[in-house]
Design a protein around this motif. Sequence first.
Motif, PDB file in Angstrom:
ATOM      1  N   ALA A  83       0.823  -1.217   0.000  1.00 41.84           N
ATOM      2  CA  ALA A  83       0.000   0.000   0.000  1.00 41.84           C
ATOM      3  C   ALA A  83       0.852   1.262   0.000  1.00 41.84           C
ATOM      4  O   ALA A  83       0.511   2.254  -0.645  1.00 41.84           O
ATOM      5  N   GLN A  84       1.981   1.232   0.731  1.00 42.19           N
ATOM      6  CA  GLN A  84       2.777   2.445   0.878  1.00 42.19           C
ATOM      7  C   GLN A  84       3.771   2.659  -0.255  1.00 42.19           C
ATOM      8  O   GLN A  84       4.442   3.692  -0.300  1.00 42.19           O
ATOM      9  N   THR A  85       3.893   1.711  -1.167  1.00 38.39           N
ATOM     10  CA  THR A  85       4.868   1.891  -2.250  1.00 38.39           C
ATOM     11  C   THR A  85       4.266   1.848  -3.661  1.00 38.39           C
ATOM     12  O   THR A  85       4.820   2.452  -4.571  1.00 38.39           O
ATOM     13  N   LYS A  86       3.143   1.191  -3.840  1.00 37.15           N
ATOM     14  CA  LYS A  86       2.643   0.983  -5.211  1.00 37.15           C
ATOM     15  C   LYS A  86       2.265   2.295  -5.905  1.00 37.15           C
ATOM     16  O   LYS A  86       2.253   2.367  -7.137  1.00 37.15           O
ATOM     17  N   ILE A  87       1.989   3.353  -5.115  1.00 34.55           N
ATOM     18  CA  ILE A  87       1.535   4.608  -5.735  1.00 34.55           C
ATOM     19  C   ILE A  87       2.594   5.233  -6.641  1.00 34.55           C
ATOM     20  O   ILE A  87       2.263   5.974  -7.562  1.00 34.55           O
ATOM     21  N   SER A  88       3.882   4.947  -6.363  1.00 31.83           N
ATOM     22  CA  SER A  88       4.949   5.590  -7.143  1.00 31.83           C
ATOM     23  C   SER A  88       5.464   4.726  -8.282  1.00 31.83           C
ATOM     24  O   SER A  88       6.405   5.132  -8.978  1.00 31.83           O
ATOM     25  N   ALA A  89       4.893   3.542  -8.457  1.00 33.59           N
ATOM     26  CA  ALA A  89       5.315   2.715  -9.584  1.00 33.59           C
ATOM     27  C   ALA A  89       4.814   3.330 -10.883  1.00 33.59           C
ATOM     28  O   ALA A  89       3.695   3.840 -10.958  1.00 33.59           O
ATOM     29  N   SER A  90       5.646   3.296 -11.907  1.00 32.13           N
ATOM     30  CA  SER A  90       5.277   3.879 -13.196  1.00 32.13           C
ATOM     31  C   SER A  90       4.211   3.040 -13.881  1.00 32.13           C
ATOM     32  O   SER A  90       4.142   1.820 -13.711  1.00 32.13           O
ATOM     33  N   THR A  91       3.380   3.697 -14.670  1.00 34.08           N
ATOM     34  CA  THR A  91       2.401   2.990 -15.501  1.00 34.08           C
ATOM     35  C   THR A  91       2.813   3.024 -16.970  1.00 34.08           C
ATOM     36  O   THR A  91       2.078   2.559 -17.835  1.00 34.08           O
ATOM     37  N   GLN A  92       3.994   3.589 -17.232  1.00 32.14           N
ATOM     38  CA  GLN A  92       4.480   3.717 -18.611  1.00 32.14           C
ATOM     39  C   GLN A  92       5.355   2.520 -18.980  1.00 32.14           C
ATOM     40  O   GLN A  92       6.380   2.283 -18.344  1.00 32.14           O
ATOM     41  N   GLU A  93       4.947   1.783 -19.994  1.00 31.41           N
ATOM     42  CA  GLU A  93       5.703   0.594 -20.393  1.00 31.41           C
ATOM     43  C   GLU A  93       6.990   0.939 -21.131  1.00 31.41           C
ATOM     44  O   GLU A  93       7.764   0.050 -21.471  1.00 31.41           O
ATOM     45  N   ARG A 109       9.526   2.305 -19.900  1.00 30.99           N
ATOM     46  CA  ARG A 109      10.594   1.871 -18.987  1.00 30.99           C
ATOM     47  C   ARG A 109      10.015   0.793 -18.075  1.00 30.99           C
ATOM     48  O   ARG A 109       9.608   1.057 -16.937  1.00 30.99           O
ATOM     49  N   PRO A 110       9.959  -0.445 -18.579  1.00 35.30           N
ATOM     50  CA  PRO A 110       9.270  -1.526 -17.848  1.00 35.30           C
ATOM     51  C   PRO A 110       9.779  -1.721 -16.431  1.00 35.30           C
ATOM     52  O   PRO A 110       9.008  -2.060 -15.531  1.00 35.30           O
ATOM     53  N   ILE A 111      11.074  -1.517 -16.205  1.00 34.48           N
ATOM     54  CA  ILE A 111      11.652  -1.787 -14.896  1.00 34.48           C
ATOM     55  C   ILE A 111      11.001  -0.927 -13.814  1.00 34.48           C
ATOM     56  O   ILE A 111      10.869  -1.324 -12.656  1.00 34.48           O
ATOM     57  N   LEU A 112      10.541   0.293 -14.200  1.00 36.10           N
ATOM     58  CA  LEU A 112       9.944   1.204 -13.222  1.00 36.10           C
ATOM     59  C   LEU A 112       8.476   0.875 -12.932  1.00 36.10           C
ATOM     60  O   LEU A 112       7.869   1.504 -12.060  1.00 36.10           O
ATOM     61  N   THR A 113       7.913  -0.091 -13.659  1.00 39.74           N
ATOM     62  CA  THR A 113       6.535  -0.518 -13.364  1.00 39.74           C
ATOM     63  C   THR A 113       6.494  -1.536 -12.229  1.00 39.74           C
ATOM     64  O   THR A 113       5.429  -2.023 -11.871  1.00 39.74           O
ATOM     65  N   PRO A 147       6.277  -6.910 -10.634  1.00 41.62           N
ATOM     66  CA  PRO A 147       5.360  -5.926 -11.227  1.00 41.62           C
ATOM     67  C   PRO A 147       4.352  -5.395 -10.203  1.00 41.62           C
ATOM     68  O   PRO A 147       3.764  -6.167  -9.449  1.00 41.62           O
ATOM     69  N   ALA A 148       4.166  -4.080 -10.178  1.00 48.06           N
ATOM     70  CA  ALA A 148       3.220  -3.477  -9.235  1.00 48.06           C
ATOM     71  C   ALA A 148       1.802  -3.964  -9.484  1.00 48.06           C
ATOM     72  O   ALA A 148       1.009  -4.101  -8.546  1.00 48.06           O
ATOM     73  N   LYS A 149       1.465  -4.250 -10.748  1.00 45.95           N
ATOM     74  CA  LYS A 149       0.125  -4.768 -11.055  1.00 45.95           C
ATOM     75  C   LYS A 149      -0.113  -6.095 -10.345  1.00 45.95           C
ATOM     76  O   LYS A 149      -1.216  -6.371  -9.867  1.00 45.95           O
TER      77      LYS A 149
END
Length: 377
Positions: free
Chosen positions: A145-155, A157-161, A203-205
């Motif tokens: 809950a405290q970290t998923k908000i900052s994961a990227s949704t842009q594919e 740069r997949p590593i940042l998702t 993956p954050a998803k």
Amino acid sequence: MKFSINRQAFIKALNDVARAISSRTTIPILTNIKLDLTEEDLVLTGSNADISIKITLEASDTTNELVVESTGGITLPATFFINIVKHLPADKMTLEIDGLQALITSGSASFKINGQPSSAYPKLPELSESKSLKVSAAQLVEIIAQTKISASTQESRPILTGIHLTLDGNQIKAVTTDSHRLSQRIVTLTGTENTDKVSVIIPAKAFNELQSLLDGQNRVEIKLSSNQAAFIFGKTTFYSRLLEGNYPETDRLIPSEATTELQIDAAALSGAIDRASLLSHESRNNVILLTIKDGQAQLSGNSQEVGQVKEELTAEKVVGEDLEISFNPDYVRDALRVLQGKTVELKFTTNLRPFIIIPEGETDNKQLQLVTPVRTF
């Protein structure tokens, strides 16, 4: 293959497994749900190639009311099958397989649907060479809950998702960043043995789906291999592929000192940001301005199309140099929401450097949200 089962227990398991099933897949059979029946249990499996969920309904568990007449396996179209089961009239239902056709009966209703052989369904990952640890479900939910908000949704740069997890001894560190903001949570594990240092990116998803399954659970066993992670809790096993590559070195982004500090009630700050956002969301930039001067703090938002808003903040403490800094209000509001603290501290260095938001009294960055300011000149 033939069995009868309590319909509500079956629906709960089907709904959970369906979280891994996508209608958009290049492997047609993955739009199906897999059923494997033995004398002891019924195993349901769903997958979208990135995540897989396996749930076991045991005949020995009286709440399932599972009665096995003959064993076997089949895969059935997930959407149709689950909708049929949900709309059946009676508390119990029976499923019987004849060839590749399923006969579903309950009360006065009966359905026939076509399936495919279970042998055609992709095999679940085997995690033979894996590291294992156990954590409390509450700790894992908090980390997600405290970290998923900052994961990227842009594919792009997949590593940042993904969520970067580092296990070291009895500590687990989770970090996400989309290059505009960063979330970090460090937890000391309770009731688990020391582990060797392991670093994985999940993956954050996948974590989002896992979080919704952990409600009411107690302990979670985590198994990590070179390309897969498995989370085992209750009668459920949740598999996720790992992202390949090196996660950015994020520690250097976190400022070690501050020239300006603001301590404020989180709800009060969130409310002020909400009001400023009413205008900032109408502008092209979606930016609000925090001004700290002479020990006072003010929030303002401006939209050329609509107008302007200003609000004096009632802070518990303002120390350090005067400052004017612009930022995306949604990022700060998200950070305040997940920290769930009554009082937070915002620590700034300059108006061009990232600032951090931490709970009051936090000293070692175990709960940290970082936001990059927006240049407005």
